[in-house]
Design a protein around this motif. Sequence first.
Motif, PDB file in Angstrom:
ATOM      1  N   TRP A 246      -2.882   8.859   6.861  1.00 33.03           N
ATOM      2  CA  TRP A 246      -2.869   7.948   5.703  1.00 33.03           C
ATOM      3  C   TRP A 246      -3.045   6.496   6.130  1.00 33.03           C
ATOM      4  O   TRP A 246      -3.885   5.785   5.576  1.00 33.03           O
ATOM      5  CB  TRP A 246      -1.552   8.104   4.929  1.00 33.03           C
ATOM      6  CG  TRP A 246      -1.403   7.052   3.864  1.00 33.03           C
ATOM      7  CD1 TRP A 246      -1.957   7.051   2.619  1.00 33.03           C
ATOM      8  CD2 TRP A 246      -0.681   5.815   3.981  1.00 33.03           C
ATOM      9  NE1 TRP A 246      -1.622   5.900   1.951  1.00 33.03           N
ATOM     10  CE2 TRP A 246      -0.840   5.118   2.765  1.00 33.03           C
ATOM     11  CE3 TRP A 246       0.079   5.237   4.994  1.00 33.03           C
ATOM     12  CZ2 TRP A 246      -0.262   3.871   2.529  1.00 33.03           C
ATOM     13  CZ3 TRP A 246       0.651   3.992   4.764  1.00 33.03           C
ATOM     14  CH2 TRP A 246       0.477   3.321   3.550  1.00 33.03           C
TER      15      TRP A 246
ATOM     16  N   GLY B 204       3.005   2.734  -1.774  1.00 34.55           N
ATOM     17  CA  GLY B 204       3.193   3.575  -2.953  1.00 34.55           C
ATOM     18  C   GLY B 204       2.277   4.779  -2.983  1.00 34.55           C
ATOM     19  O   GLY B 204       2.673   5.865  -3.420  1.00 34.55           O
ATOM     20  N   SER B 205       1.051   4.619  -2.489  1.00 38.21           N
ATOM     21  CA  SER B 205       0.108   5.737  -2.515  1.00 38.21           C
ATOM     22  C   SER B 205       0.552   6.849  -1.580  1.00 38.21           C
ATOM     23  O   SER B 205       0.375   8.037  -1.881  1.00 38.21           O
ATOM     24  CB  SER B 205      -1.300   5.256  -2.141  1.00 38.21           C
ATOM     25  OG  SER B 205      -1.353   4.841  -0.790  1.00 38.21           O
TER      26      SER B 205
ATOM     27  N   ARG C 169       0.805  -1.219   0.000  1.00 37.56           N
ATOM     28  CA  ARG C 169       0.000   0.000   0.000  1.00 37.56           C
ATOM     29  C   ARG C 169       0.842   1.274   0.000  1.00 37.56           C
ATOM     30  O   ARG C 169       0.320   2.361  -0.255  1.00 37.56           O
ATOM     31  CB  ARG C 169      -0.908   0.023   1.254  1.00 37.56           C
ATOM     32  CG  ARG C 169      -1.910  -1.110   1.318  1.00 37.56           C
ATOM     33  CD  ARG C 169      -2.545  -1.194   2.689  1.00 37.56           C
ATOM     34  NE  ARG C 169      -3.668  -2.104   2.713  1.00 37.56           N
ATOM     35  CZ  ARG C 169      -3.567  -3.424   2.792  1.00 37.56           C
ATOM     36  NH1 ARG C 169      -2.359  -3.981   2.869  1.00 37.56           N
ATOM     37  NH2 ARG C 169      -4.642  -4.187   2.791  1.00 37.56           N
TER      38      ARG C 169
ATOM     39  N   ASP D  99       3.551   8.617  -3.332  1.00 38.78           N
ATOM     40  CA  ASP D  99       3.106   9.440  -4.457  1.00 38.78           C
ATOM     41  C   ASP D  99       2.452  10.739  -3.991  1.00 38.78           C
ATOM     42  O   ASP D  99       2.625  11.792  -4.624  1.00 38.78           O
ATOM     43  CB  ASP D  99       2.115   8.657  -5.322  1.00 38.78           C
ATOM     44  CG  ASP D  99       2.790   7.540  -6.104  1.00 38.78           C
ATOM     45  OD1 ASP D  99       4.033   7.577  -6.227  1.00 38.78           O
ATOM     46  OD2 ASP D  99       2.076   6.632  -6.582  1.00 38.78           O
ATOM     47  N   ASP D 100       1.688  10.657  -2.908  1.00 37.15           N
ATOM     48  CA  ASP D 100       0.933  11.829  -2.443  1.00 37.15           C
ATOM     49  C   ASP D 100       1.726  12.722  -1.480  1.00 37.15           C
ATOM     50  O   ASP D 100       1.242  13.800  -1.107  1.00 37.15           O
ATOM     51  CB  ASP D 100      -0.357  11.367  -1.746  1.00 37.15           C
ATOM     52  CG  ASP D 100      -1.320  10.696  -2.705  1.00 37.15           C
ATOM     53  OD1 ASP D 100      -1.187  10.902  -3.927  1.00 37.15           O
ATOM     54  OD2 ASP D 100      -2.198   9.944  -2.228  1.00 37.15           O
TER      55      ASP D 100
ATOM     56  N   GLN E 208      -6.113   3.794   5.297  1.00 35.53           N
ATOM     57  CA  GLN E 208      -5.897   2.506   4.636  1.00 35.53           C
ATOM     58  C   GLN E 208      -6.516   1.371   5.447  1.00 35.53           C
ATOM     59  O   GLN E 208      -7.135   0.458   4.894  1.00 35.53           O
ATOM     60  CB  GLN E 208      -4.390   2.256   4.458  1.00 35.53           C
ATOM     61  CG  GLN E 208      -3.700   3.188   3.497  1.00 35.53           C
ATOM     62  CD  GLN E 208      -4.122   2.966   2.059  1.00 35.53           C
ATOM     63  OE1 GLN E 208      -4.160   1.848   1.582  1.00 35.53           O
ATOM     64  NE2 GLN E 208      -4.458   4.043   1.368  1.00 35.53           N
TER      65      GLN E 208
END
Length: 320
Positions: free
Chosen positions: A301, A114-115, A112, A118-119, A305
């Motif tokens: 975050w 990577g999100s 998970r 990226d953000d 998730q």
Amino acid sequence: MRHLPSTTALRCFDASARLLSFTKAAQAVNLTQSAVSHHIQVLERELGVELFERDRSGLKLTASGQRYWEDTSTVLHQLQRAAVRAVAGDQACIQLNIAVASAFANYWLMPRLGSFVDDNQDIILSLTNRVDAQNVFVGNEDAAIELCEGATPGIEAREVLSLVYKPYAAAALIERSGITLTTGKALPEGALTHLLLNFPLIRTSMAGAWKAWLGEAGLSNESLAEKAGRGPVYAQASLALTAAMSGIGIALLPNYIARSATETGQLVRLSEVGWRANRAYFLRWPSKHSGAAALTRFEAWIVSQAEAEQTDTSEVPAYP
């Protein structure tokens, strides 16, 4: 003290406290062993306290040394960050260092992560391994994800993932027992008890899990209760997973660990009865770090998730 200790002395002390060896500390800070020992002696003389107990078995922090390490490691971390920001100027990224249990990292967090990266491209997230829950944060750790019971004095916590354990076994192990699996159907009557009685019950660091699960399943007979306390022990859930897939025995595993192996048919879930553990994975951090921007964003975050996973209640069928 009439003056502050040198950063070299603090680096020597930090390395010695982490490694509990002047020889290893010398390698870490690129000095000789005698130089490291000298810096520690000067530091102890200036402070007026002993930082280490020295004997034939090695080094051990004294109570004063432990307190001093907790305080100075934070200062060293801040100095390191200040140097990075000074060199990089306005474009400096925020450093965030998280210690995490390897099983949680490999089977839940990494797929998970990577999100988040990226953000949050202004955050450099680094992960280190932590085996057991600790009440002390040292070195560069801003927070940790640990299997524990939550907050402790001076340490804040936010629950990330609760754990429900169910029994799993390799299809090959079931076939060795003479039981035939039928797609979409439950095990034949009596088959579960037969398997539990005739194959090793793999235990993990979650003490008492088998006894608790047997109680939930209504299978608390004397033979099974005795057997549950003498199965092989695999300290990490990832090891228990591998052992179960290898046909060594039957393992109690949480869904996040077993899901992929169940999807591929490497494991078969033997029962829909689950036991909720009295420990869960928590994001924990020292109270003094509360409100730190990068940590606050990571907390938001990871909780989002976890909530998304709890909303998705679908589970892989027990019998592929």
